[in-house]
Design a protein around this motif. Structure first.
Motif, PDB file in Angstrom:
ATOM      1  N   LYS A   1       0.834  -1.210   0.000  1.00 41.68           N
ATOM      2  CA  LYS A   1       0.000   0.000   0.000  1.00 41.68           C
ATOM      3  C   LYS A   1       0.861   1.250   0.000  1.00 41.68           C
ATOM      4  O   LYS A   1       0.474   2.284  -0.554  1.00 41.68           O
TER       5      LYS A   1
ATOM      6  N   GLY B   1       1.902   1.666  -3.555  1.00 39.44           N
ATOM      7  CA  GLY B   1       0.783   2.148  -4.361  1.00 39.44           C
ATOM      8  C   GLY B   1       0.329   3.549  -3.993  1.00 39.44           C
ATOM      9  O   GLY B   1      -0.574   4.096  -4.611  1.00 39.44           O
TER      10      GLY B   1
ATOM     11  N   GLN C   1      -1.232   4.456  -1.296  1.00 42.13           N
ATOM     12  CA  GLN C   1      -2.456   4.526  -0.486  1.00 42.13           C
ATOM     13  C   GLN C   1      -2.116   4.916   0.942  1.00 42.13           C
ATOM     14  O   GLN C   1      -2.947   5.434   1.658  1.00 42.13           O
TER      15      GLN C   1
ATOM     16  N   MET D   1      -2.617  -4.432  -9.117  1.00 43.17           N
ATOM     17  CA  MET D   1      -2.475  -5.020  -7.789  1.00 43.17           C
ATOM     18  C   MET D   1      -3.508  -6.111  -7.616  1.00 43.17           C
ATOM     19  O   MET D   1      -4.667  -5.953  -7.983  1.00 43.17           O
TER      20      MET D   1
ATOM     21  N   MET E   1       1.542  -6.168  -8.353  1.00 37.87           N
ATOM     22  CA  MET E   1       1.833  -6.521  -6.968  1.00 37.87           C
ATOM     23  C   MET E   1       0.844  -7.587  -6.526  1.00 37.87           C
ATOM     24  O   MET E   1      -0.360  -7.414  -6.686  1.00 37.87           O
TER      25      MET E   1
ATOM     26  N   ASP F   1      -0.704  -9.624  -3.456  1.00 39.74           N
ATOM     27  CA  ASP F   1      -0.802  -9.654  -1.999  1.00 39.74           C
ATOM     28  C   ASP F   1      -1.261 -11.045  -1.577  1.00 39.74           C
ATOM     29  O   ASP F   1      -2.426 -11.402  -1.772  1.00 39.74           O
TER      30      ASP F   1
ATOM     31  N   GLU G   1      -9.100   2.141  -5.971  1.00 44.80           N
ATOM     32  CA  GLU G   1      -8.055   3.157  -5.885  1.00 44.80           C
ATOM     33  C   GLU G   1      -6.815   2.708  -6.630  1.00 44.80           C
ATOM     34  O   GLU G   1      -6.182   3.495  -7.332  1.00 44.80           O
ATOM     35  N   MET G   2      -6.483   1.418  -6.477  1.00 48.36           N
ATOM     36  CA  MET G   2      -5.281   0.929  -7.149  1.00 48.36           C
ATOM     37  C   MET G   2      -5.479   0.824  -8.658  1.00 48.36           C
ATOM     38  O   MET G   2      -4.522   0.758  -9.405  1.00 48.36           O
TER      39      MET G   2
END
Lengths: 155, 269, 260
Positions: free
Chosen positions: B51, B54, B56, B88, B166, B168, C132-133
């Motif tokens: 995050k 990214g 965020q 992501m 990415m 996760d 958002e990403m």
């Protein structure tokens, strides 16, 4: 995202119903339909006492609404109340010597302006003033007069 | 910017959540075209790191550069431009639950491009084909298994042809078959599309099978880094414990507590 | 005693903090409204979920509320021999108060809670983060259309509530209790003022729509992303909306109709 046609139609229907309801409230429920704003003419009348007459109170002739009170002002020179009334345009045949009195609808009802036709050929128009007026009856004065007259009878 | 410079540069990043310190000076270089794995025990903030990359979250000190740009200095618009180049894959897939698989993959295309619908259809089917789920396009996300949801999310992540992805925890909670599929997909997509991949995971075996380079994170710091082979031969006790999955070692089996006997007897420490 | 004051201080600080965050969030929504107007399809879909799906609830409630007022009003008014005023009583109470207030309360329960739960769950399942990403602003894509839909739907629902209520009063008053039909409508028309009553009622409902959707969308956005957090946020939406509606109603009534 794709929204189906039926959702769009339902939303359109929903918004349209909202407008219908608004129209219903303004035309059927409220007084919007009877206030035709511009297409009336204004006349004035002076009263010694208007009692509890309010702006927007009806103006009636022979029991039929012909207009509305649009303003109540105080004239500092004559110490009288000047009532401005808007009369609907279609009632343009009212004699100019009509008289105005402030009456009460029923025992507990609101006060309104009652017009009684005179005999003149001339008719009321924008800016006319009614000469003959009769003030509102004020309960205390009536009682006072009654007591006074009954006292004088006893003598 | 030469091709040999790292894609992501992380320098001395500090981050804390509330009073809890999560990162205490982390340095990392993530190379272009490689699969880089970040491994560590649960709760060491590996997802937080993604995050941060990214944009965020914002580090309290240090900086992160992606493709030569400091992520946290960017204006909102530029950050969004940069994010279009990052894909992501969230642990849960993070698919939009109210639209179909097809619409999910089409979502970034429709949001960011003005392509005609026929072109979008082609692209979406291409991406879905790449993850082997072209036949599942009309399903709703709720009808997918966990592994399938992740593959759809992967198709969505590559929809805009990003320069990096990415992942996760891509392997958590997967059965062996979907795990195998995902392992293969990550490597395949990385090489076929010329991507750079970052895999955050604690599944040592699967991750080491595809990673070119591994960072081990613990206690807010990088404990060790190197190729999987180098790490397997590491003489650090901690690395050995983690890579082999031993129950006890430098990371104690017991959560910090009073002495056992005293605790049982109810004595004050 | 000291700890009591500490807690009081902490609570009020927390309140102001939330209010501040809520206001910033509201400004963000306002800023993204242009992006919604460019894409009316998003808005239409939300008007469907927020407005159309509340339609039957509002219409049925409105009908019964109007009928109850007529029934109750009749027995009170007949003591004074003023049954003719029944239409006025039904219409005035609906248009000025009950239409906006009751439909806003129902709206908070029906649409507000659903909005909070939906957005809260999207947050809990990382859908908002995911957006958002993908470089899609969730405030513009998710919150703003829902907010705008609430703002548009609420006055429509309140107007429908009042209109149906007046009809309900008519069925009871004229149909059942035998009031003169002409009197019902003419008294109403004479006493209900368009700009005083209808417009003010409409203004109230727009303000209620604004506050309810604001609370609902904010609570969802601000929810702790766990199942417990979302359920708490949903409860808060209903409770806070109800408080806000009743408080604002008092203030607005005082400003509009009172001489304070």
């Amino acid at each position: 995202m794709h929204i189906s046609r039926s959702i769009e139609i339902l939303v359109g229907f929903f918004v349209a119903l909202g407008f219908v309801a608004m129209f219903f409230l303004s035309m059927e429920v409220s007084n919007l339909s009877s206030v035709n704003g511009d297409d009336g003419y204004d006349i004035t009348a002076s009263f010694e006492n208007v009692g509890s007459l309010k702006v927007r109170a009806p103006v009636a002739m022979a029991g039929v609404n012909v207009g509305r009170v649009t303003a109540i002002n105080f004239d500092p020179e004559t110490f009288e109340a000047v009532v401005t009334m808007s009369i609907e345009a279609r009632y343009n045949q009212l004699p100019s010597d009509s008289n105005a009195s402030i009456l009460t609808a029923g025992l507990l009802g609101e006060q309104y302006v009652g017009l009684e036709p005179g005999g003149e050929e001339e008719v009321l128009e924008e800016g006319s003033e009614l000469e003959l007026t009769q003030s509102a009856l004020v309960l205390e004065q009536i009682i006072g007069q009654f007591l006074f007259s009954s006292e004088s009878e006893e003598e | 910017m030469t091709e040999t410079s790292p894609l992501i540069k992380i320098r001395d990043v500090h981050f804390s959540r509330g009073s809890k310190l999560i990162f205490d000076g982390v340095n990392m270089d993530i190379q272009r075209g490689k699969v880089t794995a970040i491994m560590g025990p649960s709760g060491t903030g590996k997802t937080t790191l993604l995050k941060l990359i990214g944009g965020q979250l914002r580090p309290s000190a240090g900086f992160i550069e992606v493709d030569g740009e400091n992520v946290h200095r960017l204006r909102r618009k530029q950050l969004y431009l940069l994010r279009k180049k990052m894909g992501m894959l969230f642990q849960s897939g993070a698919l939009l639950t109210d639209i179909t698989v097809f619409d999910n993959v089409a979502f970034p295309l429709r949001e960011h491009t003005n392509l005609p619908e026929s072109m979008i259809r082609h692209l979406v089917l291409m991406k879905l084909h790449a993850v082997g789920l072209r036949g599942a396009r009309d399903l709703m996300p709720a009808e997918l298994s966990g592994g399938m949801a992740r593959r759809v999310a992967l198709a969505r992540a590559i929809a805009l042809d990003p320069m990096m992805i990415m992942y996760d925890e891509p392997f958590t909670g997967q059965d062996p078959i979907s795990m195998g599929v995902l392992v293969q997909l990550i490597r395949l997509l990385n090489d076929a599309l010329g991507l750079s991949s970052i895999v955050v995971s604690h599944d040592v075996k699967e991750t080491c099978a595809i990673a070119d380079y591994v960072y081990l994170v613990s206690g807010g710091k990088i404990v060790e880094h190197g190729s999987p082979a180098q790490l397997a031969e590491s003489d650090s006790e901690w690395s050995q414990q983690f890579m082999q999955g031993m129950a006890d070692g430098p990371v104690p089996f017991h959560y910090a507590a009073k002495e056992y006997a005293k605790d049982l007897l109810g004595l004050e420490a | 005693m000291l700890s009591y004051f500490q807690r009081l201080g902490a609570t009020s600080l927390g309140m102001f903090e939330r209010l501040g965050r809520g206001s910033v969030f509201f400004v963000n929504i306002l800023l993204s409204i242009p992006s919604v107007i460019v894409r009316p399809r998003l808005l239409i879909a939300q008007i469907y979920f927020v407005g159309v799906l509340s339609f039957s609830l509002i219409v049925i409630s409105g009908l019964f509320v109007g009928m109850v007022i007529a029934l109750q009003g009749f027995y009170t008014l007949s003591d004074f021999g003023a049954e003719g005023m029944l239409g006025v009583m039904v219409a005035a109470s609906l248009i000025r108060e009950l239409g906006p207030v009751v439909s806003a309360l129902l709206f908070a329960g029906r649409a507000g809670s659903a909005l909070t739960a939906e957005i809260g769950l999207m947050k809990a399942t990382e859908q908002l983060s995911g957006m958002e990403m993908m470089a899609v602003d969730p405030v513009a894509r998710i919150m703003a259309p829902r907010f705008l839909a609430g703002l548009i739907s609420m006055p429509i629902l309140a107007t429908l509530f009042s209109a149906v209520g007046v009809m309900g009063g008519y069925f009871i008053g004229v149909g059942l209790l035998g009031i003169d039909e002409g009197g019902y409508w003419s008294q109403m028309q004479a006493k209900i003022d368009f700009s005083q009553d209808v417009v003010n009622g409409l203004i109230k409902s727009v303000i209620f729509g604004w506050v309810v959707t604001w609370i609902a969308v904010f609570e969802g956005h601000d929810a702790i992303p766990t199942s417990e957090g979302v359920s708490r946020a949903t409860t808060r939406t209903v409770v806070h909306s109800a408080f806000a509606i009743l408080l604002l109603d008092f203030i607005l009534t005082a400003l509009m109709f009172g001489d304070i």
